[in-house]
Design a protein around this motif. Structure first.
Motif, short mmCIF file in Angstrom:
data_model
loop_
_atom_site.label_atom_id
_atom_site.label_comp_id
_atom_site.label_asym_id
_atom_site.label_seq_id
_atom_site.Cartn_x
_atom_site.Cartn_y
_atom_site.Cartn_z
N ILE A 23 0.84 -1.20 0.00
CA ILE A 23 0.00 0.00 0.00
C ILE A 23 0.88 1.25 0.00
O ILE A 23 0.63 2.20 -0.75
N LEU A 24 1.92 1.25 0.83
CA LEU A 24 2.82 2.40 0.89
C LEU A 24 3.55 2.59 -0.45
O LEU A 24 3.77 3.73 -0.89
N ALA A 25 3.89 1.48 -1.11
CA ALA A 25 4.55 1.57 -2.42
C ALA A 25 3.60 2.17 -3.46
O ALA A 25 4.00 3.03 -4.25
N LEU A 29 5.22 6.24 -1.17
CA LEU A 29 5.96 6.56 0.04
C LEU A 29 7.15 5.65 0.27
O LEU A 29 8.05 5.99 1.04
N VAL A 30 7.15 4.49 -0.36
CA VAL A 30 8.31 3.60 -0.35
C VAL A 30 8.52 3.10 -1.77
O VAL A 30 7.60 3.09 -2.58
N SER A 31 9.75 2.71 -2.06
CA SER A 31 10.03 2.08 -3.35
C SER A 31 10.31 0.61 -3.10
O SER A 31 10.77 0.23 -2.02
N ALA A 32 10.00 -0.20 -4.08
CA ALA A 32 10.19 -1.64 -3.95
C ALA A 32 11.07 -2.12 -5.10
O ALA A 32 10.90 -1.71 -6.24
N GLU A 33 12.02 -2.98 -4.77
CA GLU A 33 12.93 -3.54 -5.77
C GLU A 33 13.05 -5.04 -5.54
O GLU A 33 13.39 -5.47 -4.44
N ARG A 34 12.72 -5.81 -6.56
CA ARG A 34 12.80 -7.27 -6.43
C ARG A 34 14.25 -7.70 -6.55
O ARG A 34 14.98 -7.30 -7.43
N ARG A 35 14.67 -8.55 -5.60
CA ARG A 35 15.99 -9.18 -5.63
C ARG A 35 15.80 -10.65 -5.35
O ARG A 35 15.59 -11.04 -4.20
N GLY A 36 15.82 -11.43 -6.40
CA GLY A 36 15.57 -12.87 -6.24
C GLY A 36 14.15 -13.09 -5.77
O GLY A 36 13.19 -12.61 -6.37
N LEU A 45 12.14 9.31 1.18
CA LEU A 45 12.14 10.35 2.20
C LEU A 45 11.53 11.66 1.72
O LEU A 45 10.85 12.35 2.48
N SER A 46 11.75 12.02 0.47
CA SER A 46 11.18 13.29 -0.02
C SER A 46 9.65 13.22 -0.01
O SER A 46 8.98 14.19 0.38
N ARG A 47 9.09 12.08 -0.40
CA ARG A 47 7.63 11.94 -0.40
C ARG A 47 7.08 11.88 1.03
O ARG A 47 6.03 12.45 1.32
#
Length: 93
Positions: A23-25, A29-36, A45-47
């Motif tokens: 929900i935050l992504a 407000l947060v970013s998500a990056e898939r790693r495996g 932080l700016s948002r």
């Protein structure tokens, strides 16, 4: 930080933490990056700053004494040169 690690640190079920982070992504407000098999989350932080400033300005409704206790609590966590935070809020309206 992976959702599972956040869940463990906060003693929250992993699926609950993943749902909240998703929900935050979507809100930016947060970013998500898939790693495996993991998804790493980072605070944008700016948002988050924009959102917190909006909430503080909105809750005060021109009455800085309403938010003064919260602002006083936030100041010690991030030492900066002295400034009048209440005037900052008042002038930003």
């Amino acid at each position: 930080m992976p959702a599972g690690e956040l869940a463990r640190l906060m003693a929250v079920p992993q699926n609950t933490m993943s749902a909240h982070l998703s929900i935050l992504a979507r809100a930016g407000l947060v970013s998500a990056e898939r790693r495996g098999r993991s998804i790493l989350y980072r605070a944008r932080l700016s948002r988050l700053r924009e959102m917190m400033l909006f909430l503080l300005k909105d809750c005060c409704g021109g009455r800085t004494e309403v938010c003064a206790p919260l602002i006083d609590e936030l100041v010690p966590c991030c030492p900066q040169p002295p400034s009048n935070h209440l005037n900052d809020l008042k002038g930003a309206k």
